[in-house]
Write a protein that holds these residues in place. Structure first.
Motif, PDB file in Angstrom:
ATOM      1  N   UNK A  84       1.605  -5.764  10.883  1.00  0.00           N
ATOM      2  CA  UNK A  84       0.393  -5.166  11.441  1.00  0.00           C
ATOM      3  C   UNK A  84       0.710  -3.724  11.841  1.00  0.00           C
ATOM      4  N   UNK A  85      -0.272  -2.829  11.739  1.00  0.00           N
ATOM      5  CA  UNK A  85      -0.021  -1.437  12.135  1.00  0.00           C
ATOM      6  C   UNK A  85       0.475  -1.344  13.576  1.00  0.00           C
ATOM      7  N   UNK A  86      -0.008  -2.240  14.416  1.00  0.00           N
ATOM      8  CA  UNK A  86       0.386  -2.223  15.830  1.00  0.00           C
ATOM      9  C   UNK A  86       1.888  -2.370  15.996  1.00  0.00           C
ATOM     10  N   UNK A  87       2.516  -3.121  15.086  1.00  0.00           N
ATOM     11  CA  UNK A  87       3.969  -3.346  15.193  1.00  0.00           C
ATOM     12  C   UNK A  87       4.748  -2.043  15.091  1.00  0.00           C
ATOM     13  N   UNK A  88       4.118  -1.023  14.469  1.00  0.00           N
ATOM     14  CA  UNK A  88       4.853   0.228  14.236  1.00  0.00           C
ATOM     15  C   UNK A  88       4.682   1.225  15.374  1.00  0.00           C
ATOM     16  N   UNK A  89       3.797   0.915  16.288  1.00  0.00           N
ATOM     17  CA  UNK A  89       3.557   1.864  17.380  1.00  0.00           C
ATOM     18  C   UNK A  89       4.826   2.058  18.190  1.00  0.00           C
ATOM     19  N   UNK A  90       5.100   3.282  18.490  1.00  0.00           N
ATOM     20  CA  UNK A  90       6.283   3.592  19.299  1.00  0.00           C
ATOM     21  C   UNK A  90       7.564   3.719  18.487  1.00  0.00           C
ATOM     22  N   UNK A 140       0.855  -1.203   0.000  1.00  0.00           N
ATOM     23  CA  UNK A 140       0.000   0.000   0.000  1.00  0.00           C
ATOM     24  C   UNK A 140       0.883   1.242   0.000  1.00  0.00           C
ATOM     25  N   UNK A 141       0.336   2.292  -0.601  1.00  0.00           N
ATOM     26  CA  UNK A 141       1.026   3.587  -0.610  1.00  0.00           C
ATOM     27  C   UNK A 141       0.135   4.597   0.063  1.00  0.00           C
ATOM     28  N   UNK A 142       0.681   5.326   1.016  1.00  0.00           N
ATOM     29  CA  UNK A 142      -0.092   6.358   1.697  1.00  0.00           C
ATOM     30  C   UNK A 142       0.640   7.674   1.510  1.00  0.00           C
ATOM     31  N   UNK A 199      -0.879   3.764   8.515  1.00  0.00           N
ATOM     32  CA  UNK A 199      -2.071   3.727   7.660  1.00  0.00           C
ATOM     33  C   UNK A 199      -1.827   2.864   6.418  1.00  0.00           C
ATOM     34  N   UNK A 200      -0.596   2.905   5.924  1.00  0.00           N
ATOM     35  CA  UNK A 200      -0.279   2.080   4.752  1.00  0.00           C
ATOM     36  C   UNK A 200      -0.380   0.599   5.116  1.00  0.00           C
ATOM     37  N   UNK A 201       0.142   0.237   6.262  1.00  0.00           N
ATOM     38  CA  UNK A 201       0.084  -1.171   6.664  1.00  0.00           C
ATOM     39  C   UNK A 201      -1.372  -1.585   6.890  1.00  0.00           C
ATOM     40  N   UNK A 202      -2.122  -0.707   7.529  1.00  0.00           N
ATOM     41  CA  UNK A 202      -3.538  -1.013   7.747  1.00  0.00           C
ATOM     42  C   UNK A 202      -4.241  -1.234   6.413  1.00  0.00           C
ATOM     43  N   UNK A 203      -3.914  -0.388   5.450  1.00  0.00           N
ATOM     44  CA  UNK A 203      -4.500  -0.491   4.125  1.00  0.00           C
ATOM     45  C   UNK A 203      -4.088  -1.805   3.455  1.00  0.00           C
TER      46      UNK A 203
END
Lengths: 788, 268
Positions: free
Chosen positions: B224-230, B172-174, B259-263
């Motif tokens: 997963x988007x969660x992996x990018x938190x922090x 995905x591209x954001x 957002x890209x990962x979520x997408x």
């Protein structure tokens, strides 16, 4: 109401030619033998010119002339003028530095005019301009007006050692200070009204032409007021006597104020036409428009509002520094003074107001009127203060406004203006209803579920339009009267030509004015032509700006129509062999009261011209009347705009979800055109609030010199607008009209910023509220919440 | 604009020969950077070699586990291509977000890549997808192609002919556009292919497109988007201008990457 009369949403007559590409703009005009001008502009914000060497350029192919400020001086051509005298508090006149059309010894901003190259082709002129050697001695530049006033700042003009043009004030200082002493609550804000670059679709252009046979000049130019241009170029610049200069402003593609002013380029093209013996044409490139069209706004303001414990406003104190740029443009001095401070009372009954304004020179493009001109700045100050005061005091912002609205008219404010009529509660109530204010909390919760912040912002704006009573503005320093003229020419076959001193550059005058004529004379709208923009056709006129064409321009037409009807009655009386007092005119028919004897308007027109039924001793033949209308008061359009936004706190992106505008423009001639004016004005106001902002770097280079960096609003940036009206006809205007052209641009910025600050819970949101600005405000709000 | 000689070759061979023969030549693809610069008299090439007459340089085809796009293919054609939409929908979506309709119908993928504007979109896709840039002389991995601000590995006489994009399993591209120019203020392309994950950022880096190693490692563990938190991207080395300073850009990279990962995982 007829299908084409007053109040009908008639489709614009002019659109046939505009949307089929048949408009005739200045750049569409080409004169036999025309040469092309290219202006060599200063790359420096501030420098003295030691020497200009044009030898090499003159030797280049196609070059006809290279002209400089020395040539202007040798021909005794005067400088450009600022037509509104402002006096400082101490009574001294404003300090106006020289404003030559081509630099004389010094350049004062990037884009300043150094020389003009006239050549057979534009490409040759550009090539030659590169060969003109200019020896500059660079000086330090100053772009920030507050810095410009400090000791040791670079001095833009010799006439002002601290770059201050004037230190002006309005209102009662002692009474205002006393109000603040009594106050239970004081709201203070530091506000910047961002500098804007107008960007009409059609760039400025000029063709100067000289006819040695008649010793007369013609100037085709992109002007909102060709007669004023002729007056200035004749009486002050001294190019030609007024009767030897014809100024034609053909179709003009947008102005927004930027085409009111008399600029260097048209001055030079007209003068150069005689010098080189050829018509001289110049059309601005967009880059030149960015650099050298007069910019708008650019205020830095400290504002304070004093209230009692119940939220009644007691006083308002304002100190503004206005950046006027490097030269005083045509009406620059009036914008941050008399077009600004007299509107600081807003829609409110404020007992005491005091406003100080310093006008300051900087090494930036001249700043002058831009859609709203002073009034958007005033509205932004008042409506930000009121909104923040409500938040600080824990009051509903609509309720606080209602508590302070003016209820009785006429109302004399402490700052000159006498409001004749209005109903501010009505526009607020209607706007709250159209905006579905009662369900806002529900929508806010719904946004929160999606991680978005929703906010709502109000703007109760007022403006002074219909400018203006000539005596009044004369007493305030204006160099001209601000009446309007009109001529109604009835042809023998009954069709009508209207000649107006107003100028249409997008406003739809050819339709709206024709509607008035159709309505009053009872003739089909197709039988009416509106003529404007040519000093050889229209005797005189003051032009179009300040939302004045409906209120002032049409009032002049109405007055001339009344004279036509009066003359028509005389003609009809002779033809119908009745007494003039018995003739009635209604629905396009002259009738003898109480009989079935009647004559159509066209019959009377024919009889007026053939003159068979009356002798020259009794009555002059013909049917043509003129009128000058000078208003007796300003008009006061007002209304309520409500903006609802959603902010993405992660990115700071703001989207406008809802826009509700309820305006009171008095009588509306064409509701479709008026709604279009509201849309356009709001779009410009949203542009100022969210997207647009001119930025100079510390060396005076314009950083936002193209659309790559200067962000104009696009359709996708805007919501669908909900537009409503309330109406209190203007009592001082013969047609009841107040004006509508600037309202949206005046109302919108405060509504947007009030909505964003409501959404994010922090007041520190400067314009333009770019995502970065809004994101930082979100961060600050979060930090403050964490600290609490 | 200064005078120049204009050449319109009909074949790649003719173009290459011209490029070798004439002095001070520039290749004209979509012209969106070259022509404005020439109009402003900031560039004055003696010769323009217009590639728009070379049919063999345009077109899109599926070749096994890759999509190959001709250098002169317009952005609009990439955006609307059923092949791209099916194989790498993120790439079609990226093309659909470039500029405006006029730009998309004129601008080309080869021109964009050769120019390597630090705010262009395609470089992020090339890096994240592990594309190969094919020229008249050789094949260059994207990693080696983009060498700095407006700089590429292209040598004298070299013309991009095609770009080959291997198919990702997720991508995905954001894009966060500059509100004025609509170039990327920050654009993040995320792609997963087998065990490999790439996160490429355009618009933000002072030296052009770059990868974010910390994010890639975290996403390899769990996409997963969660992996990018922090995970914070340092603001050092990022662009600062009137639209966005380095801190804001650093923050936006995090938001856009999540957002890209979520997408890409269908959770947007």
């Amino acid at each position: 109401m007829s299908a084409t009369g007053i109040g009908a949403a008639v489709r614009r007559k002019e659109d046939q030619r505009f949307i089929t590409g048949k408009g005739q703009y200045t750049d569409d005009i080409n004169r036999p033998g025309q040469a092309y001008a290219y202006f060599l502009r200063s790359p420096h914000a501030h420098a003295t010119i030691k020497k200009i060497d044009a030898k090499a350029a003159l030797a280049m192919p196609g070059v006809i002339a290279v002209l400089t400020g020395d040539d202007l001086a040798a021909d005794k051509i005067g400088g450009l003028i600022c037509g509104w005298m402002i006096h400082s508090k101490d009574g001294s006149p404003m300090k106006a530095g020289p404003h030559p059309a081509l630099a004389q010894g010094k350049v004062r901003y990037v884009g300043d005019h150094v020389a003009v190259v006239v050549a057979e082709s534009l490409a040759q002129a550009k090539d030659a301009a590169e060969a003109v050697k200019v020896d500059y001695a660079e000086l330090k530049a100053v772009v920030d007006p507050a810095a410009a006033q400090k000791n040791g700042a670079p001095q833009v003009h010799d006439v002002s050692s601290d770059n201050t043009v004037y230190q002006w004030h309005l209102g009662d200082k002692a009474a205002t200070d006393a109000a603040f002493k009594q106050a239970k609550h004081v709201t203070r804000l530091d506000l910047v009204n961002n500098r804007l670059i107008p960007n009409a679709i059609e760039p400025r252009a000029a063709i100067g032409e000289y006819d040695p046979g008649t010793d007369a000049y013609t100037l085709y130019t992109t002007s909102q007021n060709p007669h004023v241009a002729r007056l200035v170029l004749s009486a002050f610049v001294g190019i030609a006597p007024e009767h030897k200069l014809r100024v034609i402003a053909p179709d003009v593609g947008g102005g927004f104020g930027s085409k009111i002013f008399i600029y260097a380029e048209e001055t030079v093209c007209t003068w150069a036409a005689k010098k080189v013996g050829r018509p001289v044409k110049w059309t601005a490139e967009r880059s030149e428009s960015f650099l050298a069209d007069a910019h708008g706004r650019d205020h830095v303001t400290r504002a304070e509002l004093a209230l009692d414990d119940r939220g009644r406003i007691l006083g308002l104190r304002v100190k503004t520094i206005a950046n006027l740029g490097a030269y005083l443009s045509t009406f620059a001095s009036s914008v941050p003074t008399y077009l600004y401070a007299p509107l600081l009372s807003g829609q409110y009954d404020i007992p005491a107001i005091y406003c100080e304004v310093d006008g300051v020179y900087t090494n930036t493009a001249p700043v002058d009127a831009y859609r709203g001109a002073g009034r958007p700045e005033a509205t932004f100050v008042v409506e930000r203060l009121v909104e923040v005061a409500a938040r600080e005091m824990g009051l509903d912002p609509a309720a606080l406004r209602k508590r302070n609205y003016i209820k009785k008219f006429p109302h004399q404010t402490p700052v000159i203006m006498n409001y004749d009529i209005g109903n501010y509660h009505a526009s607020l109530d209607k706007a709250l209803e159209l905006a579905d204010y009662q369900n806002f909390a529900k929508r806010k919760r719904e946004s929160a579920r999606r991680g978005r912040l929703r906010g709502i912002g109000f703007s109760s704006y007022i403006e002074a339009c219909g400018i203006a009573p000539s005596q009044a503005v004369g007493s305030l320093g204006a160099g001209v009267g601000l009446w309007e003229s009109a001529e109604v020419r009835v042809n023998p076959t009954g069709s009508v030509e209207i000649l107006t001193g107003s100028h249409s550059h997008g406003q739809g005058h050819e339709t709206t004015f024709a509607q008035l004529v159709s309505d009053r004379l009872g003739i089909p709208i197709e039988h009416v032509t509106v003529i404007h923009g040519d000093t050889d056709k229209v005797q005189f006129g003051m032009g179009t700006y300040g939302s004045r064409s409906g209120a002032v321009g049409m009032a002049a037409i109405a007055k001339a129509i009344d004279k036509v009807i009066a003359k028509g009655k005389k003609v009809a009386a002779h033809v119908l062999e009745a007494s003039e007092g018995d003739i009635e005119f209604k629905d396009g028919k002259f009738t003898v009261a109480g009989t079935d004897k009647a004559l159509g308007f066209g019959d009377v027109a024919l009889q007026a011209y053939i003159a068979h039924k009356f002798s020259g001793q009794d009555l002059e033949p013909g049917l043509k009347e003129g009128a000058f209308y000078d208003p007796t008061n300003f008009t006061f359009p007002a209304g309520m705009h409500i903006c609802e936004v959603e902010v993405d706190p992660q990115t700071g992106v703001t989207t406008i979800e809802r826009w509700t505008a309820v305006d009171d423009f008095g009588t509306v001639i064409n509701p479709m055109i008026v709604e279009g004016q509201v849309h356009g004005g709001v779009a410009q106001g949203i542009g100022q609030a969210l997207l647009e902002g001119a930025r100079y770097d510390e060396n005076g280079q314009l950083v936002t010199a193209s659309f790559m960096d200067y962000c104009m609003p696009r359709a996708g940036d805007l919501p669908s607008f909900t537009v409503g009206m309330t109406t209190t006809p203007c009592p001082s205007n013969p047609l009841g009209i107040k004006g509508c052209g600037e309202a949206g641009a005046i109302a919108a910025p405060a509504a947007v910023i009030n909505a964003i600050t409501d959404a994010v819970g922090h007041e520190d949101v400067a314009m333009p509220a770019t995502p970065q600005v809004v994101w930082r405000a979100c961060q600050k709000a979060a930090q403050r919440m964490a600290a609490e | 604009m200064y005078a120049f000689d204009y050449h319109r070759p009909k074949s790649l061979r003719q173009a290459v020969n011209l490029l070798a023969k004439v002095e001070d030549a520039k290749l004209l693809a979509g012209g969106h950077t070259l022509l404005p610069t020439m109009k402003q008299r900031l560039a004055a090439p003696a010769n323009i070699i217009d590639l728009n007459g070379i049919a063999e340089l345009a077109g899109i085809e599926r070749k096994g586990r890759a999509v190959v796009i001709g250098a002169m293919t317009r952005h609009a054609d990439v955006a609307e291509s059923p092949i791209v939409q099916e194989a790498i929908p993120a790439l079609a979506e990226l093309a659909d977000q470039i500029g405006d309709p006029q730009v998309r119908n004129r601008g080309t993928i080869g021109g964009s890549i050769a120019n390597n504007d630090p705010a262009a979109d395609y470089p992020a896709a090339c890096i994240a997808l592990g594309a190969t840039i094919i020229t008249n002389k050789r094949k260059v991995p994207a990693e080696e192609f983009f060498t700095g601000l407006f700089e590429t590995a292209l040598e004298e006489g070299e013309i991009i002919t095609r770009v080959s994009f291997p198919l990702p399993s997720k991508a995905a591209y954001m894009k966060f556009p500059n509100p004025a120019s609509r170039y990327a203020l920050v654009g993040v392309f995320v792609a997963k292919r087998g065990a490999e994950v790439r996160v490429a950022v355009t618009g933000a880096g002072a030296d052009g497109v770059f990868r974010v190693g910390a994010m890639e490692e975290a996403l390899k563990a769990r996409f997963s988007p969660k992996s990018l938190e922090g995970i914070k991207v340092p603001s050092k080395g990022l662009n600062s201008d009137i639209h966005a300073d380095a801190d804001y850009r650093a923050h936006l990279i995090g938001v856009m990457a999540r957002r890209a990962v979520a997408n890409a995982t269908g959770k947007a």
